[in-house]
Design a protein around this motif. Structure first.
Motif, PDB file in Angstrom:
ATOM      1  N   LEU A 139      34.441  50.805  34.954  1.00  0.00           N
ATOM      2  CA  LEU A 139      35.744  50.112  34.846  1.00  0.00           C
ATOM      3  C   LEU A 139      35.595  48.865  35.103  1.00  0.00           C
ATOM      4  O   LEU A 139      35.462  48.353  35.937  1.00  0.00           O
ATOM      5  CB  LEU A 139      36.776  50.879  35.642  1.00  0.00           C
ATOM      6  CG  LEU A 139      38.354  50.521  35.306  1.00  0.00           C
ATOM      7  CD1 LEU A 139      38.526  51.006  34.104  1.00  0.00           C
ATOM      8  CD2 LEU A 139      39.141  51.417  36.503  1.00  0.00           C
ATOM      9  N   LYS A 140      35.864  47.939  33.851  1.00  0.00           N
ATOM     10  CA  LYS A 140      35.815  46.442  34.145  1.00  0.00           C
ATOM     11  C   LYS A 140      37.314  45.975  34.578  1.00  0.00           C
ATOM     12  O   LYS A 140      37.356  44.604  35.305  1.00  0.00           O
ATOM     13  CB  LYS A 140      35.731  46.050  32.763  1.00  0.00           C
ATOM     14  CG  LYS A 140      34.249  46.369  32.344  1.00  0.00           C
ATOM     15  CD  LYS A 140      33.749  45.575  30.939  1.00  0.00           C
ATOM     16  CE  LYS A 140      33.402  44.193  31.155  1.00  0.00           C
ATOM     17  NZ  LYS A 140      32.800  43.712  29.997  1.00  0.00           N
ATOM     18  N   SER A 141      38.393  46.500  34.409  1.00  0.00           N
ATOM     19  CA  SER A 141      39.632  46.311  35.163  1.00  0.00           C
ATOM     20  C   SER A 141      40.688  47.251  34.898  1.00  0.00           C
ATOM     21  O   SER A 141      40.476  48.220  34.082  1.00  0.00           O
ATOM     22  CB  SER A 141      40.157  45.005  34.372  1.00  0.00           C
ATOM     23  OG  SER A 141      40.595  45.130  33.070  1.00  0.00           O
ATOM     24  N   LEU A 142      41.721  47.188  35.531  1.00  0.00           N
ATOM     25  CA  LEU A 142      42.723  48.297  35.634  1.00  0.00           C
ATOM     26  C   LEU A 142      44.148  47.483  35.548  1.00  0.00           C
ATOM     27  O   LEU A 142      44.314  46.609  36.216  1.00  0.00           O
ATOM     28  CB  LEU A 142      42.702  48.842  36.782  1.00  0.00           C
ATOM     29  CG  LEU A 142      43.606  50.160  37.214  1.00  0.00           C
ATOM     30  CD1 LEU A 142      43.418  51.219  36.017  1.00  0.00           C
ATOM     31  CD2 LEU A 142      43.384  50.663  38.405  1.00  0.00           C
ATOM     32  N   VAL A 237      37.987  47.352  41.545  1.00  0.00           N
ATOM     33  CA  VAL A 237      37.881  46.549  40.269  1.00  0.00           C
ATOM     34  C   VAL A 237      39.278  45.625  40.180  1.00  0.00           C
ATOM     35  O   VAL A 237      40.116  45.959  40.763  1.00  0.00           O
ATOM     36  CB  VAL A 237      38.069  47.533  39.066  1.00  0.00           C
ATOM     37  CG1 VAL A 237      36.796  48.428  38.838  1.00  0.00           C
ATOM     38  CG2 VAL A 237      39.306  48.418  38.739  1.00  0.00           C
ATOM     39  N   PRO A 238      39.237  44.649  39.494  1.00  0.00           N
ATOM     40  CA  PRO A 238      40.281  43.585  39.380  1.00  0.00           C
ATOM     41  C   PRO A 238      41.624  44.455  38.703  1.00  0.00           C
ATOM     42  O   PRO A 238      41.389  45.294  37.709  1.00  0.00           O
ATOM     43  CB  PRO A 238      39.855  42.606  38.353  1.00  0.00           C
ATOM     44  CG  PRO A 238      38.481  42.602  38.400  1.00  0.00           C
ATOM     45  CD  PRO A 238      37.910  43.837  38.588  1.00  0.00           C
ATOM     46  N   THR A 239      42.775  44.499  39.319  1.00  0.00           N
ATOM     47  CA  THR A 239      43.780  45.411  38.923  1.00  0.00           C
ATOM     48  C   THR A 239      45.120  44.581  38.723  1.00  0.00           C
ATOM     49  O   THR A 239      45.369  43.512  39.748  1.00  0.00           O
ATOM     50  CB  THR A 239      43.977  46.359  40.152  1.00  0.00           C
ATOM     51  OG1 THR A 239      42.893  47.187  40.244  1.00  0.00           O
ATOM     52  CG2 THR A 239      45.177  47.228  39.904  1.00  0.00           C
ATOM     53  N   PHE A 240      45.811  44.573  37.764  1.00  0.00           N
ATOM     54  CA  PHE A 240      46.958  43.940  37.445  1.00  0.00           C
ATOM     55  C   PHE A 240      48.144  44.931  37.499  1.00  0.00           C
ATOM     56  O   PHE A 240      48.051  45.807  36.502  1.00  0.00           O
ATOM     57  CB  PHE A 240      46.879  43.176  36.082  1.00  0.00           C
ATOM     58  CG  PHE A 240      48.059  42.489  35.770  1.00  0.00           C
ATOM     59  CD1 PHE A 240      48.755  41.563  36.839  1.00  0.00           C
ATOM     60  CD2 PHE A 240      48.459  42.400  34.398  1.00  0.00           C
ATOM     61  CE1 PHE A 240      49.512  40.702  36.383  1.00  0.00           C
ATOM     62  CE2 PHE A 240      49.448  41.472  34.104  1.00  0.00           C
ATOM     63  CZ  PHE A 240      50.161  40.634  34.776  1.00  0.00           C
ATOM     64  N   LEU A 241      49.188  44.736  38.298  1.00  0.00           N
ATOM     65  CA  LEU A 241      50.399  45.375  38.557  1.00  0.00           C
ATOM     66  C   LEU A 241      51.590  44.666  37.917  1.00  0.00           C
ATOM     67  O   LEU A 241      51.844  43.859  38.194  1.00  0.00           O
ATOM     68  CB  LEU A 241      50.411  45.789  39.986  1.00  0.00           C
ATOM     69  CG  LEU A 241      49.545  46.745  40.658  1.00  0.00           C
ATOM     70  CD1 LEU A 241      49.629  46.350  42.195  1.00  0.00           C
ATOM     71  CD2 LEU A 241      49.693  47.948  40.406  1.00  0.00           C
ATOM     72  N   ASN A 264      41.924  43.945  45.254  1.00  0.00           N
ATOM     73  CA  ASN A 264      41.579  43.122  44.325  1.00  0.00           C
ATOM     74  C   ASN A 264      42.688  43.092  43.216  1.00  0.00           C
ATOM     75  O   ASN A 264      42.439  43.512  42.120  1.00  0.00           O
ATOM     76  CB  ASN A 264      40.180  43.289  43.667  1.00  0.00           C
ATOM     77  CG  ASN A 264      39.820  42.163  42.849  1.00  0.00           C
ATOM     78  OD1 ASN A 264      40.388  41.078  42.706  1.00  0.00           O
ATOM     79  ND2 ASN A 264      38.578  42.365  42.156  1.00  0.00           N
ATOM     80  N   SER A 265      43.992  43.046  43.443  1.00  0.00           N
ATOM     81  CA  SER A 265      45.165  43.270  42.822  1.00  0.00           C
ATOM     82  C   SER A 265      45.892  41.867  42.780  1.00  0.00           C
ATOM     83  O   SER A 265      46.145  41.270  43.725  1.00  0.00           O
ATOM     84  CB  SER A 265      45.990  44.506  43.454  1.00  0.00           C
ATOM     85  OG  SER A 265      46.524  44.092  44.567  1.00  0.00           O
ATOM     86  N   ALA A 266      46.463  41.772  41.464  1.00  0.00           N
ATOM     87  CA  ALA A 266      47.664  40.947  41.414  1.00  0.00           C
ATOM     88  C   ALA A 266      48.730  41.451  41.054  1.00  0.00           C
ATOM     89  O   ALA A 266      48.646  42.665  40.123  1.00  0.00           O
ATOM     90  CB  ALA A 266      47.171  39.631  40.670  1.00  0.00           C
ATOM     91  N   ARG A 267      49.890  41.136  40.823  1.00  0.00           N
ATOM     92  CA  ARG A 267      51.186  41.555  40.225  1.00  0.00           C
ATOM     93  C   ARG A 267      52.143  40.540  39.635  1.00  0.00           C
ATOM     94  O   ARG A 267      52.146  39.581  39.907  1.00  0.00           O
ATOM     95  CB  ARG A 267      51.967  42.439  41.416  1.00  0.00           C
ATOM     96  CG  ARG A 267      52.236  41.622  42.598  1.00  0.00           C
ATOM     97  CD  ARG A 267      53.083  42.624  43.413  1.00  0.00           C
ATOM     98  NE  ARG A 267      53.233  42.239  44.690  1.00  0.00           N
ATOM     99  CZ  ARG A 267      54.176  42.623  45.648  1.00  0.00           C
ATOM    100  NH1 ARG A 267      54.857  43.937  45.305  1.00  0.00           N
ATOM    101  NH2 ARG A 267      54.381  42.118  46.731  1.00  0.00           N
TER     102      ARG A 267
END
Length: 298
Positions: A139-142, A237-241, A264-267
């Motif tokens: 998984l490269k990103s979520l 993995v880099p995660t965007f909420l 490793n998340s941003a929102r």
């Protein structure tokens, strides 16, 4: 392919030129103990693949606008989850959330997809989290768009959000069990998406009626999901909420809990939009995701 909510919510229009370039194509692939129907958009030989998981009571076709917004750079795939369209696994005694995870994993295996960016909306967000936790592929990103991962909520601190959801489900199930199907669906559409039942087209109402069994099965399972923040904390993995200003009350605290758990998340919160933003404002959501993907390349 029947798409419950391509008319359930007013979708954002796409220019004819964009449609010609990125028009989603319908396919089906045999998988272990079943078949998965899916849509594809963009160049199948693109360097990177994006897989989008749809919300409950909708279907793959509702995500075509979002797919088209990403298709100029990515190969985009949108599988129907189990029980939607012509996707069907021979696993009738398994709970819906398990079948959805299995459908996606078997779909990826059948198409020999080993690396991907994963996007999940609503119940699709919960399934995406479960897939990321199982880590059966690279998984490269979520990207999680208001994921309905109720297990992360705190029973005391988030009691209002939990109570809102349980009341919605009880009212929905009560109306359906009494044979008042339109009243039950009105509860579901108005409280989840802010869409009034009376504003829906006749076709949309008929198609929603057809997926009542799916909602009846999925809603309690999602509301009582047993995976908590600790269960997802190993997802690195880099995660965007992605949240919305007018989403249902549980959405914001769920995003807050997941954000705190994932290292490793941003929102981001989209103003002036509601829970169905990937359908009603596909290009805006697509732009936000593209911006996030841009950070991965730095």
């Amino acid at each position: 392919m029947s798409c419950v909510c391509d008319i359930f919510f007013k979708t954002e229009s796409t220019s004819d030129a964009a449609k010609d370039m990125n028009e989603a194509q319908n396919h089906s692939v045999d998988v272990k103990a079943g078949a998965v129907e899916y849509l594809s958009a963009g160049d199948p030989f693109a360097e990177e693949t994006v897989v989008i998981l749809h919300a409950s009571a909708t279907g793959a076709a509702t995500m075509t606008g979002l797919a088209q917004s990403l298709a100029s750079r990515y190969h985009v795939l949108i599988p129907n989850l189990d029980g939607y369209g012509f996707t069907k696994l021979d696993c009738a005694k398994c709970p819906a959330t398990f079948r959805h995870v299995q459908a996606v994993e078997r779909f990826l295996s059948a198409l020999q997809i080993e690396k991907l960016h994963l996007i999940g909306h609503s119940i699709g967000g919960l399934i995406a989290l479960r897939l990321a936790r199982r880590a059966r592929f690279e998984l490269k990103s979520l990207v999680l768009i208001e994921p309905m991962a109720f297990g992360v909520l705190d029973e005391v601190a988030d009691k209002d959000a939990i109570d809102f959801d349980r009341a919605m489900i009880n009212d929905f199930l009560g109306a359906v069990s009494a044979g008042n199907f339109e009243d039950g669906l009105s509860v579901f559409t108005e409280r989840v998406s802010g869409q009034n039942w009376d504003d829906l087209t006749e076709k949309a109402r008929v198609e929603l009626m057809a997926v009542i069994p799916q909602i009846v099965e999925e809603a309690p399972l999602v509301s009582c999901d047993d995976l908590n923040s600790d269960d997802f904390s190993q997802i690195s993995v880099p995660t965007f909420l992605l949240g919305t200003e007018m989403g249902p009350p549980p959405a914001a605290p769920i995003i807050e809990r997941i954000s705190a758990a994932l290292p490793n998340s941003a929102r981001q919160t989209l103003s002036g939009m509601g829970h169905m933003a990937p359908v009603t404002h596909a290009s805006v959501v697509g732009d936000a995701i593209e911006t996030f993907y841009g950070t991965l390349e730095r």
